[in-house]
Scaffold this motif. Structure first.
Motif, PDB file in Angstrom:
ATOM      1  N   GLY A 223      54.438  18.451  20.162  1.00 14.44           N
ATOM      2  CA  GLY A 223      54.639  17.376  20.595  1.00 14.44           C
ATOM      3  C   GLY A 223      53.791  15.924  20.405  1.00 14.44           C
ATOM      4  N   ASP A 224      54.007  15.042  20.786  1.00 14.05           N
ATOM      5  CA  ASP A 224      53.323  13.498  20.632  1.00 14.05           C
ATOM      6  C   ASP A 224      51.979  13.874  20.832  1.00 14.05           C
ATOM      7  OD1 ASP A 224      55.585  12.569  19.388  1.00 14.05           O
ATOM      8  OD2 ASP A 224      56.144  11.426  21.065  1.00 14.05           O
ATOM      9  N   ASP A 225      51.623  14.728  22.041  1.00 11.66           N
ATOM     10  CA  ASP A 225      50.395  14.799  22.527  1.00 11.66           C
ATOM     11  C   ASP A 225      49.457  15.897  21.680  1.00 11.66           C
ATOM     12  OD1 ASP A 225      51.800  16.818  23.183  1.00 11.66           O
ATOM     13  OD2 ASP A 225      51.424  16.637  25.424  1.00 11.66           O
ATOM     14  N   GLY A 226      50.276  16.459  20.890  1.00 11.12           N
ATOM     15  CA  GLY A 226      49.370  17.605  19.790  1.00 11.12           C
ATOM     16  C   GLY A 226      49.727  18.877  20.232  1.00 11.12           C
ATOM     17  N   TRP A 227      50.201  19.004  21.324  1.00 12.00           N
ATOM     18  CA  TRP A 227      50.494  20.424  21.972  1.00 12.00           C
ATOM     19  C   TRP A 227      51.593  21.012  21.103  1.00 12.00           C
ATOM     20  CZ3 TRP A 227      47.134  23.135  24.731  1.00 12.00           C
ATOM     21  CH2 TRP A 227      46.222  22.253  25.734  1.00 12.00           C
ATOM     22  N   LEU A 228      51.073  22.117  20.329  1.00  7.48           N
ATOM     23  CA  LEU A 228      52.199  23.120  19.779  1.00  7.48           C
ATOM     24  C   LEU A 228      52.730  24.270  20.796  1.00  7.48           C
ATOM     25  CD1 LEU A 228      53.362  24.746  17.049  1.00  7.48           C
ATOM     26  CD2 LEU A 228      51.440  26.111  17.184  1.00  7.48           C
ATOM     27  N   ARG A 229      54.077  24.030  20.798  1.00  6.86           N
ATOM     28  CA  ARG A 229      54.880  24.908  21.682  1.00  6.86           C
ATOM     29  C   ARG A 229      55.247  26.261  20.723  1.00  6.86           C
ATOM     30  NH1 ARG A 229      57.539  20.079  21.343  1.00  6.86           N
ATOM     31  NH2 ARG A 229      57.274  18.369  23.140  1.00  6.86           N
ATOM     32  N   THR A 230      54.581  27.174  21.319  1.00  5.91           N
ATOM     33  CA  THR A 230      54.500  28.540  20.364  1.00  5.91           C
ATOM     34  C   THR A 230      55.626  29.304  20.568  1.00  5.91           C
ATOM     35  OG1 THR A 230      53.518  29.925  22.212  1.00  5.91           O
ATOM     36  CG2 THR A 230      51.905  28.562  20.521  1.00  5.91           C
ATOM     37  N   GLY A 231      56.385  29.163  21.886  1.00  4.07           N
ATOM     38  CA  GLY A 231      57.548  29.797  22.308  1.00  4.07           C
ATOM     39  C   GLY A 231      57.211  31.244  22.674  1.00  4.07           C
ATOM     40  N   ASP A 232      55.903  31.693  22.719  1.00  4.21           N
ATOM     41  CA  ASP A 232      55.540  32.933  23.269  1.00  4.21           C
ATOM     42  C   ASP A 232      55.059  32.656  24.719  1.00  4.21           C
ATOM     43  OD1 ASP A 232      55.548  34.131  20.592  1.00  4.21           O
ATOM     44  OD2 ASP A 232      53.434  33.745  19.913  1.00  4.21           O
ATOM     45  N   ILE A 233      55.308  33.852  25.247  1.00  6.59           N
ATOM     46  CA  ILE A 233      55.056  33.815  26.928  1.00  6.59           C
ATOM     47  C   ILE A 233      53.878  34.682  27.050  1.00  6.59           C
ATOM     48  CG2 ILE A 233      56.113  34.392  29.135  1.00  6.59           C
ATOM     49  CD1 ILE A 233      57.760  32.183  27.517  1.00  6.59           C
ATOM     50  N   GLY A 234      52.764  33.854  28.084  1.00  6.25           N
ATOM     51  CA  GLY A 234      51.733  34.463  28.329  1.00  6.25           C
ATOM     52  C   GLY A 234      51.110  33.963  29.416  1.00  6.25           C
TER      53      GLY A 234
END
Length: 528
Positions: free
Chosen positions: A398-409
């Protein structure tokens, strides 16, 4: 210590190690026993040769070979010349390798035969589509189908002075791209994760320090060098701390125990399966494993009883667990010294310094401790993006730098991460990430198959394996054995479905998306 600021580049690690550790043993591989000074000499000779070969700043160079000393020297040579290493999975078939070479615009390829496969020869059929590939080098003494043997390649560097090699290394900064690590994804084709020298130095220098790597340790590196586990948590972490590297081309429990005894191996990291195999090896009782000290198991869940067995029966003092993904330099969280076996087994540790981890709901908002949601990561380990894939990059980061891993935890009150589900439909076969979308795409190349859906199912030894649900074309016939035989010839072994089931149709929703959860329910019910 900020290892990126201290060491600047991966080749410079070897120069510094030669100064610091000198005649201490750096690398053991068959008849090769190089000190850190000798490793530096090999690297400099390799950089001279790479420069003579025409490798320059930003050039992509592939390496497709099992773990061996020449793999390391080739990588250091390419990076020292300013190039970018593209590690290639030795389990891939020619078409899979060709896709990555074409996508990355690879200019040269270093390869060595493995498991009776000559990769250069296999790729000849794809030459018309590999416009950028100009040179091939064998990492073996024999040239084979390659343009140069390893010794012929090294000899090319005689026209370049050592000063030119050192000057080239001096131009590398922590922000220079060091490698493009291709990882498959839900789009069905591999994507190249762009990583820098500084990211790897900072992450794995810290990790090895926390795991207490030190001079005198010997690390039997079983995970393949084409993965961050073998490359960055393997030989790079070792050279940063004066540890001797013993590469293992192909894991065999009996041979591994022999090396542990002979070389007094103290470090082994890898998926749980290798430790299960060591424990079950017939000759384990007569082998001296008392030198074993440090382990980290990753890639899947770890039974607590395995941790106790590793300590009690294999003599490990330290057993860690960790979580990472290639898009975040494969290191996000890890347990710490002193964590109990129950903590190591039940979770993946706490975030590494200067990396943020949060759990987000479907709207992207953080959830409180104990809540379940998508694992998201932000910090210096996160890639700048996928090679030549701006849309995929935007979808992941995202523009905020957060990587969306797609992993659930979930995160507990103390920041311990527990991964409760895999990246979308991904499953892990003996430590290798297997992506259903990619396997399904390959299965659709098999003539009789009209539709394909793959899920991961439990396996006692490998953790998970693939189960393929197939719809055949009208009038076509095939057996499960036919599909498996074809798959073994056309895809990497860990991708090959171990179970094949034929159905009249696949369950789909209104958007025609296959309902994988229904297939899992069918599998669990034992109804093909």
């Amino acid at each position: 210590m900020r290892y990126d600021l201290e060491y600047l580049s991966i080749p410079n690690v070897v120069r510094r190690a030669a100064e610091t550790y000198g005649d201490a043993l750096a690398l053991v591989d068959g008849d090769i026993r190089w000190s850190f000074r000798e490793l530096e000499q090999q690297m400099v000779q390799g950089v001279r040769a790479a420069l003579a070969l025409g490798v320059s700043t930003g050039d992509r160079v592939g390496i497709c070979a099992p773990n061996r000393a020449e793999w390391i020297v080739a990588a250091l040579a390419v990076q020292g010349a300013g190039g970018i290493v593209v590690p290639l999975n030795t389990r891939f078939k020619a078409a899979e390798l060709a896709f990555i070479l074409r996508k990355s615009g690879t200019k040269a390829l270093f390869a060595a035969p493995f498991l009776d496969i000559d990769y250069v020869a296999e790729l000849r059929q794809h030459e018309p589509e590999l416009d950028a590939l100009r040179t091939t080098v064998s990492l073996a003494a024999e040239r084979g189908d390659a343009d140069y043997s390893w010794n012929e390649f090294l000899a090319k560097g005689k026209g370049k002075g050592e000063d030119s090699a050192h000057a080239s290394i001096d131009r590398i900064t922590p922000d220079t791209v060091s490698d493009i690590m291709f990882t498959s994804g839900t789009t069905g084709h591999p994507k190249g994760v762009v990583l820098t020298h500084g990211q790897s130095l900072r992450a794995y220098g810290w990790m090895a320090e926390q795991y207490t790597f030190h001079t005198g340790d010997v690390y039997l590196v079983v995970p393949p060098f084409f993965h961050c586990f073998g490359y960055k948590a393997g030989w790079l972490a070792s050279f940063l701390h004066g540890v001797t590297v013993a590469p293992m081309a192909m894991f065999d429990a009996g041979r591994a125990l022999e090396i542990v005894e002979q070389e007094r191996v103290s470090i082994m990291l890898g998926p749980p399966t290798i430790f299960q195999d060591l424990l079950a090896a017939p000759d384990r009782a007569r082998r001296d494993t008392s030198s074993l000290r440090i382990s980290m198991t990753g890639g899947t869940t770890i039974p607590e009883q395995l941790i106790h067995a590793m300590k009690d029966e294999l003599s490990f003092d330290i057993v860690m667990s960790a979580y990472g993904l290639t898009e975040a330099s494969a290191l996000v969280t890890t347990t710490r010294l002193g964590d109990s076996p129950a903590t190591v087994a039940s979770g993946n540790g706490r975030r590494i310094p200067d990396v943020d981890v949060r759990i987000a709901d479907d709207a992207g908002k953080p959830v409180p401790a104990g809540g379940t949601g998508e694992i998201q990561v932000r910090g210096y380990t996160v890639t700048s993006g996928y090679w030549d894939e701006p849309e995929a990059t935007s979808a992941a980061i995202g523009d905020d730098g957060w990587l969306r891993t797609g992993d659930i935890g979930s995160l507990d009150d103390e920041g311990n991460l527990a991964v409760v589900d895999r990246k979308k439909d991904m499953f892990i076969v003996g430590g290798f990430n297997a992506y259903p979308a990619e396997i399904e795409r390959l299965l659709l190349d098999y003539g009789p198959v009209a539709e394909a859906a793959v899920i991961g199912v439990p396996d006692d030894r490998l953790g998970e394996v693939g189960c393929a649900y197939l719809v055949l074309r009208p009038g076509e016939t095939a057996t499960a054995a036919d599909v498996i035989t074809w798959s073994r010839a056309n895809m990497a072994n860990f991708k090959v479905p171990r179970d094949v089931r034929f159905v009249d149709h696949l369950p789909r929703n209104a958007s025609r998306k296959v309902l994988k959860h229904e297939l899992r329910d069918i599998y669990d019910a034992g109804d093909a």
